[in-house]
Design a protein around this motif. Structure first.
Motif, PDB file in Angstrom:
ATOM      1  N   ILE A 181      30.124 139.383 -73.472  1.00  0.00           N
ATOM      2  CA  ILE A 181      30.209 140.719 -74.170  1.00  0.00           C
ATOM      3  C   ILE A 181      29.887 141.133 -75.825  1.00  0.00           C
ATOM      4  CG2 ILE A 181      32.735 141.278 -74.933  1.00  0.00           C
ATOM      5  CD1 ILE A 181      32.432 140.898 -71.487  1.00  0.00           C
ATOM      6  N   PHE A 182      29.542 139.671 -76.174  1.00  0.00           N
ATOM      7  CA  PHE A 182      28.050 140.156 -77.177  1.00  0.00           C
ATOM      8  C   PHE A 182      27.716 140.759 -77.374  1.00  0.00           C
ATOM      9  CE2 PHE A 182      30.309 136.116 -79.409  1.00  0.00           C
ATOM     10  CZ  PHE A 182      31.976 136.416 -79.476  1.00  0.00           C
ATOM     11  N   CYS A 183      27.116 140.266 -76.589  1.00  0.00           N
ATOM     12  CA  CYS A 183      25.333 140.480 -75.599  1.00  0.00           C
ATOM     13  C   CYS A 183      25.900 142.434 -75.500  1.00  0.00           C
ATOM     14  CB  CYS A 183      24.459 139.910 -74.552  1.00  0.00           C
ATOM     15  SG  CYS A 183      24.040 138.075 -75.692  1.00  0.00           S
ATOM     16  N   LEU A 184      26.159 141.763 -74.402  1.00  0.00           N
ATOM     17  CA  LEU A 184      26.950 143.807 -73.442  1.00  0.00           C
ATOM     18  C   LEU A 184      27.378 144.616 -74.564  1.00  0.00           C
ATOM     19  CD1 LEU A 184      28.557 142.197 -70.136  1.00  0.00           C
ATOM     20  CD2 LEU A 184      26.159 143.574 -70.084  1.00  0.00           C
ATOM     21  N   GLY A 185      27.962 144.139 -75.678  1.00  0.00           N
ATOM     22  CA  GLY A 185      28.447 145.043 -76.692  1.00  0.00           C
ATOM     23  C   GLY A 185      26.989 145.829 -77.614  1.00  0.00           C
ATOM     24  N   THR A 186      26.541 145.293 -77.697  1.00  0.00           N
ATOM     25  CA  THR A 186      25.654 145.347 -78.865  1.00  0.00           C
ATOM     26  C   THR A 186      24.922 146.400 -77.678  1.00  0.00           C
ATOM     27  OG1 THR A 186      25.168 142.806 -79.665  1.00  0.00           O
ATOM     28  CG2 THR A 186      23.435 144.252 -79.808  1.00  0.00           C
ATOM     29  N   SER A 187      24.011 145.864 -76.484  1.00  0.00           N
ATOM     30  CA  SER A 187      23.252 146.620 -75.457  1.00  0.00           C
ATOM     31  C   SER A 187      24.214 148.227 -75.464  1.00  0.00           C
ATOM     32  CB  SER A 187      24.109 146.452 -74.306  1.00  0.00           C
ATOM     33  OG  SER A 187      22.075 147.484 -73.088  1.00  0.00           O
ATOM     34  N   ALA A 188      25.551 148.248 -75.384  1.00  0.00           N
ATOM     35  CA  ALA A 188      26.445 149.392 -75.647  1.00  0.00           C
ATOM     36  C   ALA A 188      26.384 150.257 -76.520  1.00  0.00           C
ATOM     37  CB  ALA A 188      27.221 148.959 -75.016  1.00  0.00           C
ATOM     38  N   LEU A 189      26.164 149.011 -78.438  1.00  0.00           N
ATOM     39  CA  LEU A 189      25.888 149.756 -79.158  1.00  0.00           C
ATOM     40  C   LEU A 189      24.756 151.222 -79.365  1.00  0.00           C
ATOM     41  CD1 LEU A 189      27.483 150.801 -82.072  1.00  0.00           C
ATOM     42  CD2 LEU A 189      27.422 148.290 -82.316  1.00  0.00           C
ATOM     43  N   SER A 190      23.711 150.073 -79.191  1.00  0.00           N
ATOM     44  CA  SER A 190      22.419 150.797 -79.306  1.00  0.00           C
ATOM     45  C   SER A 190      22.622 151.229 -78.447  1.00  0.00           C
ATOM     46  CB  SER A 190      21.616 148.788 -79.213  1.00  0.00           C
ATOM     47  OG  SER A 190      21.673 148.053 -79.857  1.00  0.00           O
ATOM     48  N   LEU A 191      22.623 151.743 -77.554  1.00  0.00           N
ATOM     49  CA  LEU A 191      21.761 152.881 -76.714  1.00  0.00           C
ATOM     50  C   LEU A 191      21.900 154.382 -76.927  1.00  0.00           C
ATOM     51  CD1 LEU A 191      20.911 154.073 -74.444  1.00  0.00           C
ATOM     52  CD2 LEU A 191      22.876 153.458 -73.315  1.00  0.00           C
ATOM     53  N   PRO A 192      23.603 154.636 -78.362  1.00  0.00           N
ATOM     54  CA  PRO A 192      23.879 155.832 -78.535  1.00  0.00           C
ATOM     55  C   PRO A 192      22.840 156.049 -79.383  1.00  0.00           C
ATOM     56  CG  PRO A 192      26.057 154.944 -79.100  1.00  0.00           C
ATOM     57  CD  PRO A 192      24.669 154.029 -77.447  1.00  0.00           C
ATOM     58  N   LEU A 193      23.059 154.786 -80.433  1.00  0.00           N
ATOM     59  CA  LEU A 193      22.179 155.191 -82.002  1.00  0.00           C
ATOM     60  C   LEU A 193      20.704 155.712 -81.119  1.00  0.00           C
ATOM     61  CD1 LEU A 193      23.455 152.311 -83.788  1.00  0.00           C
ATOM     62  CD2 LEU A 193      24.139 154.362 -84.056  1.00  0.00           C
ATOM     63  N   HIS A 194      20.028 154.680 -80.154  1.00  0.00           N
ATOM     64  CA  HIS A 194      19.079 155.173 -80.343  1.00  0.00           C
ATOM     65  C   HIS A 194      18.472 156.140 -79.476  1.00  0.00           C
ATOM     66  CE1 HIS A 194      15.206 155.006 -77.490  1.00  0.00           C
ATOM     67  NE2 HIS A 194      15.745 155.804 -76.695  1.00  0.00           N
TER      68      HIS A 194
END
Length: 295
Positions: A181-194
């Motif tokens: 969940i940490f990894c998936l959360g990091t991915s989800a958080l990074s996408l809109p910021l990207h």
């Protein structure tokens, strides 16, 4: 699983992190936030497979939301800071600063309940850092003020990962599979910021995509699961000191593929890192033996 077995499992992360530089170079020119999105998305899938294999899905549902927030922010912040630092400052010097995190783990761990920081841990950590410095800088000490922002980000990255690793002991009730969940959360958080801050640049070669896949499967995937076990159940002081093997092994990998050449600097660094780890290991074993005798 005893303390030393958990420590050995945690050290597998160090072996995987030895490939971080190689895969990061291969993934260029993908920007940091997009790299976070792709690599951690793969890492999260690795975690879900782990959860199914270890039958941990039910336990994951019982993990408090604060633990997931803690883990996600830890992974997200460190990697954003690390990749950004290497974009804004020379990789060798910024990497040296970022590799303060093993030393910080050893020092911070002395603040944990049931842990005690001894002189051998400090000496081992300092020797290990000296070896890491030789590898990363090639024996040089060039720190230009023009790259100050990158250096500060690297320093923040070191404190972030050192603190995250030590504080993870405080949430030891969470199953290792929760790292998914940490990894998936990091991915989800990074996408809109990207999408907001970066221009989308994807690899144009098979090597580039293979490097991103390698990152997600290894250094920013499976590595976090075994590291979690080591930090929660192993000897965190020995684990932190032995983490200095990462720059040594990374250099050996680069030599193997022809990117770097063997040198006396590498030999001296190997002696410093190995000697530092041996001193810390001896200190930990004596401490464990003494505690067993007193118990």
């Amino acid at each position: 699983m005893n303390r030393m077995q958990a420590t050995a499992i945690g050290f597998m992360a160090v072996l995987l992190w030895a490939l971080l530089a190689l895969f990061t170079v291969g993934s260029a020119p993908t920007p940091p936030l997009l790299l976070n999105t792709l690599a951690f998305g793969i890492g999260g899938i690795v975690g879900l497979v782990w959860a199914i294999a270890t039958k941990s899905l039910d336990r994951m549902r019982q993990v408090p939301l604060r633990v997931y927030i803690f883990g996600t922010l830890g992974l997200f912040a460190y990697h954003l800071l690390y990749f950004s630092a290497l974009r804004l400052a020379p990789a060798a010097e910024a990497g040296l600063i970022a590799y303060l995190w093993p030393l910080l783990i050893v020092i911070f761990s002395g603040l944990l309940p049931g842990e005690q920081l001894r002189a051998g841990h400090i000496i081992g950590a300092v020797l290990g850092f000296a070896g890491a410095a030789l590898i990363i800088t090639g024996g040089g000490t060039r720190f230009g003020s023009a790259s100050l922002t990158g250096y500060l980000l690297a320093l923040m990255a070191a404190f972030t990962w050192g603190s995250y690793s030590v504080l993870s002991r405080r949430v030891s009730e969470a199953p290792t599979a929760s790292v998914a969940i940490f990894c998936l959360g990091t991915s989800a958080l990074s996408l809109p910021l990207h999408l907001f801050f970066e221009q989308t640049v994807l690899p144009s070669t098979t090597l580039g995509w293979a490097s991103i896949a390698g990152l997600g499967l290894g250094p920013v995937g499976f590595a976090f699961y075994v590291w979690d076990i080591g930090c929660k159940k192993g000897d965190i002081q020995l684990l932190g000191t032995s983490s200095y093997a990462a720059p040594l092994l990374s250099t050996l990998v680069l030599i193997t593929v022809g990117v770097a050449a063997p040198s006396m600097t590498l030999l001296w660094a190997a002696l410093l890192i190995t000697g530092g780890a041996a001193i810390a290991a001896r200190t930990s074993l004596k401490q464990t033996s003494a505690n067993s005798t007193n118990g």
